[in-house]
Design a protein around this motif. Structure first.
Motif, short mmCIF file in Angstrom:
data_model
loop_
_atom_site.label_atom_id
_atom_site.label_comp_id
_atom_site.label_asym_id
_atom_site.label_seq_id
_atom_site.Cartn_x
_atom_site.Cartn_y
_atom_site.Cartn_z
N LYS A 21 0.84 -1.21 0.00
CA LYS A 21 0.00 0.00 0.00
C LYS A 21 0.86 1.25 0.00
O LYS A 21 0.67 2.16 -0.81
N ASN B 294 2.58 2.18 -3.12
CA ASN B 294 1.71 2.55 -4.24
C ASN B 294 1.57 4.08 -4.26
O ASN B 294 0.92 4.66 -3.40
N ASP C 110 -0.13 6.02 -6.09
CA ASP C 110 -1.50 6.50 -6.24
C ASP C 110 -2.23 6.50 -4.90
O ASP C 110 -2.94 7.45 -4.55
N PHE C 111 -2.01 5.42 -4.11
CA PHE C 111 -2.63 5.34 -2.79
C PHE C 111 -2.13 6.47 -1.89
O PHE C 111 -2.91 7.16 -1.22
N ARG D 114 -3.67 9.84 -2.89
CA ARG D 114 -5.11 10.03 -2.72
C ARG D 114 -5.61 9.83 -1.30
O ARG D 114 -6.60 10.42 -0.89
N ALA D 115 -4.95 8.97 -0.52
CA ALA D 115 -5.46 8.63 0.80
C ALA D 115 -5.32 9.81 1.76
O ALA D 115 -4.34 10.56 1.70
N ASN E 113 -1.51 3.42 8.61
CA ASN E 113 -0.81 2.29 8.00
C ASN E 113 0.66 2.23 8.45
O ASN E 113 1.19 1.15 8.71
#
Length: 905
Positions: free
Chosen positions: A863, A866, A868-869, A872-873, A881
């Motif tokens: 995660k 990533n 992109d994660f 955006r998160a 996390n």
């Protein structure tokens, strides 16, 4: 006799009164005349404010530093005060007037309204000061300041006049954040970006030739604000966007208005967004304003200060235009209603090509709640570019350092690209700008009206009538002078000479630019010295799940309620323990309760000591102690003092709290008192040995009180008073010396007692990890023990049997089969567990847990790896996390340690 329990509610007010009566926090105490000075200025809370968790964190950290340095013998000034908070205070008083059905401020006039604000301030303003006292803040309250005190106001006037004479303050027409409800410019900090579901409207603008005739071509623009199209003065396309290359330099006719506006090439336009062509409205968008300056486009304001359409009689709007009657009919409409009407008019004329749903950030006033308008007005500005360069150089030269260091990079980014600072506000409460105008628009800047009149008379050759500028200054202007104006600047006061520049500044990361940078710029320019040598920036206090606290979410934790429930000490210690540099705090009320239990643990330990005759001995000399456990405890105390001192000097508050906690709970309460029990309570103990242990316990409780005092001032002051009741001459703990245990480290005692502690700890861990029943007594085998270790085990045999719940201790050259092996300071100890636990099943269980932990770490790594994660998160999800990964990694280490203990024989 000590009370059975420590009740903060019954103690805190009494101790606060004792501090106040003794003037304990007053700077410049006679006995410290020759001591080195130490100064922190409080980030002045708004006079309208009440204590929230951000204040609690900020002021706890400052108080820890001030109490620590005061105990180290310094002459400490923690300078308190409050900020007049222009817009917030004006809003509070206006709301109060409305609730009382009194006439509004414009009806009663400026003088009467300002008088009402001062009355409110005297009656109920500054409640936060008493709330800070409840937290235990050790400010020099005799020096409390207010940003509109006479002295501070004089500093503000002088600064404005001097900067204007130096050409650094000037008047200009530029875009500002405009609040249509309060009808004033506001700072970026007072603007909230709120994600809003809206639309993207695509409008067709007709291209025309040099005669103004339509060519049949159209260019489609996309906008989230249709109402501002009436003020368009251009269309921008990207220079490399091939779709529009042939159109650059041509004109379009602005629908509804009839004005001809150019198509220009500018890199601001993003070919990937909307249609790639953007309408440019310089008077109503910050980016458009910049494009307009670069491309020499006109500036047309089509809104009034209340956010209504300003068309009829608007010379700039009507120039070179032939507006349709329906467009002129929009005059006076609110901007939201005008938006609907413009869309309808464009649709009726076939100019509306498409409507797309669009979620985007919309600026709102944090107090008014209304949409903020980029608005073109005449305002006063400071040219901060030259001031910023000095601030940057001060950091480069090491005059001021940032903690954590990574904020230095942010500081450089902001100040390198700094824009002029808008310092005027269209309010009545605040420092009125010292500018007067004559009938011809002439400007006279002076510290008083008399000086302004003299300047005007000199210019005109006769007395003239002047009108004062009605605006007031941004509250950040006066706050920028806070470190030296509070000490008497511009006068050369003794306080200024002694305490300026100040030492540390402790504040939130969110005002690094708004306050810290401006204090540095003003301090260097006006005093020629950086106002502080260290800036410690803390992060946010979030709720237990990591979400930002807000009233709308219902997750706000009230520090005053927590203080009522568990006491100020528990809250303070929690905040320090969680204050990891650069990391937001997740505040759990369970964690606060845990540190309330810590306070209870210490109180119970002190009661135990009292019940066992442990009293302070004025003749006690820790260097003359002979007992092993006492020398070991003193060694650990010296270590703890060193760790806490080093951590506080480095602003590692969490490490300081952790070191103090470890010593008090683990070493002193759990181990030392446990090891001392047979000496204190056993029969047949040598009276001299017992007396030495009693005196050492009492001495160490004193050292614990000192060590914990910066974090937990109320509990420790109470213990100090109780334990020193027979020594009244020693005074208050808050003025006592920081513990000095240098030279008490005893390697021999640490090797002896430390071995016993480590052996018992490892046996207990192994029992837990291999699921040995709690009541079961198990054998211990020392493997190939050296004569020294054998002698040590024999000397402490009874203690080891009791504390590790062992059935026997034997010695062998080889480890027994099917045993758990422990490595304790180079020696091997074995626990033969065959018949007590199923070792094969334990290995299988641990390997299964190992696989689970490894799998979880792999999943989290995927995660976080990533992009992109991560992009955006929400921030709290990413942090959650990371924390989960840390927890799983720590668990994996424990599992692998347990597996390593299990022999395969």
């Amino acid at each position: 006799m000590m009370d059975k329990t420590f009740e903060p509610a019954s103690v805190e007010a009494r101790i606060s009164a004792a501090w106040a009566e003794a003037d304990a926090f007053r700077a410049g105490r006679p006995e410290r005349a020759g001591a080195p000075p130490y100064c922190i200025v409080i980030p002045p809370p708004n006079v309208t404010g009440s204590l929230h968790m951000g204040h609690a964190l900020n002021n706890t950290l400052q108080d820890v530093l001030c109490r620590f340095e005061r105990m180290r013998g310094k002459d400490v000034l923690w300078q308190p005060g409050t900020d007049h908070a222009g817009i917030a205070t004006q809003m509070v008083v206006e709301r109060r007037m409305m609730e009382r059905q009194e006439p509004g401020r414009r009806e009663i006039g400026r003088a009467a309204f300002v008088e009402k604000v001062w009355t409110w301030k005297a009656e109920s303003g500054g409640a936060i000061v008493n709330q800070l006292k409840r937290l235990g803040a050790s400010c020099d309250w005799s020096r409390e300041r207010f940003t509109m005190d006479e002295g501070l106001s004089r500093a503000v006037l002088k600064t404005f006049v001097d900067l204007h004479r130096q050409g650094l303050i000037y008047r200009d027409k530029r875009l500002v954040n405009w609040d249509p409800k309060f009808q004033t410019a506001i700072s970026d900090l007072e603007v909230q970006q709120i994600e809003t579901k809206g639309h993207l409207w695509h409008f067709d603008y007709p291209v025309v030739d040099e005669t103004g005739a339509e060519t049949g071509e159209i260019i489609t623009v996309a906008t989230t604000r249709p109402e501002t199209m009436l003020g368009d003065t251009g269309i921008a396309v990207h220079p490399e966007d091939a779709r529009y290359t042939a159109l650059v330099g041509k004109l379009v006719r602005l629908p509804l208005v009839g004005r001809l506006i150019p198509i220009v090439a500018d890199e601001y336009s993003d070919p990937e967004k909307g249609t790639g062509a953007v309408k440019i409205t310089p008077a109503h968008d910050f980016n458009d304003f910049d494009v307009g300056r670069r491309r020499n486009l006109g500036v047309i304001n089509i809104l009034d200060p209340e956010g209504r359409m300003l068309l009829d009689g608007n010379a700039a709007f009507l120039a070179d235009a032939s507006p349709e009657p329906e467009a002129l009919a929009l005059h006076g409409l609110d901007r939201a209603q005008a938006r609907k009407e413009v869309v309808a008019l464009m649709e009726a004329r076939g100019r509306l090509r498409a409507i797309e749903p669009n979620t985007h950030a919309v600026p709102h006033g944090d107090r008014s709640g209304v949409v903020i308008e980029p608005y073109l007005t005449d305002q006063w500005y400071v040219n901060v570019k030259p001031l910023a360069e000095r601030a940057l150089q001060a950091v480069r030269d090491g005059q001021t350092k940032f903690v954590p260091e990574n904020y230095e990079k942010i500081f450089f980014q902001w100040l390198t690209n700094i824009e002029p600072w808008c310092i005027s506000r269209q309010l009545w409460w605040g420092h009125q700008i010292p500018v007067w105008y004559d009938d011809e628009g002439g400007i006279f800047v002076a510290e008083s009206e008399a000086e302004a009149l003299a300047l005007a008379a000199a210019k005109h050759g006769k007395p003239v009538t002047l009108t004062r500028d009605e605006d007031v200054l941004d509250t950040w202007f006066s706050s920028a002078l806070w470190p030296f104006s509070t000490l008497g600047w511009p006068d050369s006061t003794p306080e200024l000479a002694r305490f300026y520049p100040t030492n540390a500044l402790v504040t939130g990361k969110d005002i690094l630019f708004f306050w810290v940078a401006r204090m540095m710029m003003m301090g260097l320019h006006l005093t020629d010295r950086a106002p502080f040598d260290t800036v410690y920036l803390h992060t946010l206090v979030r709720d237990a799940s990591g979400a930002k606290m807000s009233k709308s979410k219902g997750n706000v934790v009230d520090p005053l309620e927590l203080i009522d429930q568990v006491g100020a000490d528990a809250l303070r210690f929690t905040l320090c323990a969680l204050a990891v540099q650069g990391r937001d705090i997740k505040l759990s009320t369970d964690r606060v309760q845990g540190y309330r239990n810590f306070a209870t643990k210490l109180w119970n330990a002190a009661r135990f000591a009292e019940l066992n005759g442990c009293q302070l001995d004025p003749a006690y000399d820790p260097r003359a102690i002979t007992g092993a456990i006492n020398r070991w405890a003193l060694t650990e105390a010296a270590r703890a003092v060193g760790e806490v001192t080093a951590a506080l000097e480095a602003y590692r508050f969490n490490d300081a709290a952790s070191a103090a906690y470890r010593f008090v709970w683990n070493i002193f309460c759990d181990w030392y008192l446990e090891l001392a029990k047979p000496v204190l309570q056993g029969e047949g103990v040598d009276p001299a040995v017992r007396a030495e242990t009693q005196a050492t316990v009492a001495f160490l409780i004193d050292q614990v009180a000192k060590l914990l005092h910066p974090f937990m001032p109320f509990l420790t002051e109470e213990l100090w008073a109780i334990k020193g009741a027979a020594l009244p001459e020693r005074g208050l703990l808050t003025l006592a010396a920081w513990p000095d245990l240098a030279g008490l480290a005893d390697a021999g005692a640490e090797a002896e007692v430390g071995f016993v502690v480590d052996l018992v700890t490892q046996v207990r861990s192994a029992r837990s990890e291999t699921s040995v029943p709690a009541a079961a007594q198990i054998p211990l085998v020392m493997v190939a023990a050296s004569p020294e270790v054998r002698a040590r085990v024999e000397a402490w045999r009874d203690t080891l049997l009791r504390l590790a719940r062992l059935s026997e201790i034997t010695f062998s050259e080889t480890p027994p089969k099917n045993s758990v092996q422990l490595l304790v300071r180079g020696s091997v100890a074995a626990l033969p567990l065959e018949g007590i636990v199923d070792l094969a099943a334990e290995v299988a269980r641990l390997k299964k847990e190992q696989g689970k932990a490894q799998g979880e770490i792999k999943k989290i790594d995927a995660k976080l790896g990533n992009a992109d994660f991560v992009a955006r998160a929400p921030e709290e999800i990413i942090e959650e996390n990371r924390e989960r990964r840390e927890a799983e990694a720590a668990r994996l280490v424990k599992i692998e340690e347990a597996l390593a203990r299990l022999s395969g024989d």
